[in-house]
Design an enzyme around this catalytic site. Structure first.
Site, short mmCIF file in Angstrom:
data_model
loop_
_atom_site.label_atom_id
_atom_site.label_comp_id
_atom_site.label_asym_id
_atom_site.label_seq_id
_atom_site.Cartn_x
_atom_site.Cartn_y
_atom_site.Cartn_z
N CYS A 87 0.80 -0.95 0.10
CA CYS A 87 -0.22 0.23 0.67
C CYS A 87 0.77 1.14 -0.01
O CYS A 87 2.14 1.67 0.80
CB CYS A 87 -1.15 0.44 1.36
N GLU A 88 0.36 2.37 -0.66
CA GLU A 88 1.97 3.12 -0.82
C GLU A 88 1.27 4.17 0.15
O GLU A 88 2.38 5.42 0.33
CB GLU A 88 1.16 4.44 -2.69
N HIS A 89 0.27 4.27 1.02
CA HIS A 89 0.00 5.12 2.20
C HIS A 89 0.52 4.97 3.28
O HIS A 89 0.51 5.98 3.90
CB HIS A 89 -1.64 5.46 2.07
N HIS A 90 0.59 3.28 3.72
CA HIS A 90 0.95 3.23 4.11
C HIS A 90 2.42 2.47 4.66
O HIS A 90 3.29 1.84 5.68
CB HIS A 90 0.32 2.47 5.40
N GLN A 128 -5.31 -0.39 -4.66
CA GLN A 128 -5.61 -2.24 -5.48
C GLN A 128 -6.23 -1.46 -6.73
O GLN A 128 -6.01 -2.38 -7.70
CB GLN A 128 -6.68 -2.31 -4.66
N HIS A 156 -6.05 -5.90 3.29
CA HIS A 156 -5.31 -4.58 3.07
C HIS A 156 -4.78 -4.38 4.84
O HIS A 156 -5.90 -4.22 5.23
CB HIS A 156 -5.97 -3.45 2.72
N CYS A 158 -3.03 -2.52 6.26
CA CYS A 158 -3.17 -1.57 7.01
C CYS A 158 -4.55 -1.12 7.20
O CYS A 158 -5.10 -0.25 8.33
CB CYS A 158 -2.72 -0.34 5.75
#
Length: 195
Positions: A87-90, A128, A156, A158
């Protein structure tokens, strides 16, 4: 500073990433020089390079390396392709499976190439939704079939172990092109086959 694809996995880049992780350990209140953590920054750097190796790969090149003339015009489905992405956010993993189908228009590709395309785009920092579309678009543009269908189901971490902490939540995304988009019967056949 941006690196070329062939430089991303060099020892120099590994060392630079490791130095940052050593400082992160210190900022977290840990002692990066204690025995159990001495090699952790390098291990994390190498793990991150492995998990993002898709940046050094080209999905179109993978498919183009195995295109064969064939007059088959029925659905070709590769389902339950396991995928591991970040995940690019976390910077936490999401894990699941992809179902990919296409209907040839005079040409087919090697079945393993479909799984390799999934792997290429999954091994990048991702969301995703984008991953689903990238797989569809790569196959559509390179193989030029009558249509492509992609469904991804993933958990996920995250969302499971931080934040909302919903451990049983599964996210499903889909992307269709050509006949899968225009013909409800074809789309429903695909959806029934992946149940």
């Amino acid at each position: 500073m941006a690196y070329r694809k062939d430089e991303i996995y060099s020892e120099d880049v590994t060392g630079q990433i490791a130095a940052h992780y050593k400082e992160i350990l210190r900022l977290l209140g840990e002692n990066p020089d204690r025995e159990g953590l001495l090699k952790t920054p390098e291990r994390v750097a190498k793990a991150l390079q492995f998990l993002t190796q898709g940046y050094g790969q080209d999905g179109a090149e993978i498919i183009s390396g195995a295109i064969f003339k064939e007059e088959y015009q029925q659905m070709v489905l590769v389902k339950d392709i396991e995928l591991y992405s970040t995940c690019e956010h976390h910077l936490m993993p999401f894990i699941g499976k992809a179902h990919v189908a296409y209907i040839p228009d005079g040409y087919i590709t090697g079945l393993s190439k479909i799984a390799r395309v999934v792997e290429t785009f999954a091994r990048r920092l991702q969301v995703q939704e984008r991953l689903t579309v990238q797989i569809r678009d790569c196959i559509q543009k390179t193989l030029k079939p009558l249509g492509v269908a992609v469904v991804i189901e993933a958990a996920h971490t995250c969302m499971q172990i931080r934040g909302v902490q919903k451990s049983n939540a599964i996210t499903t995304t889909s992307a269709f092109s050509g006949v899968f988009l225009k013909d409800e019967r074809t789309r429903n056949e695909f959806l029934n086959l992946i149940k």
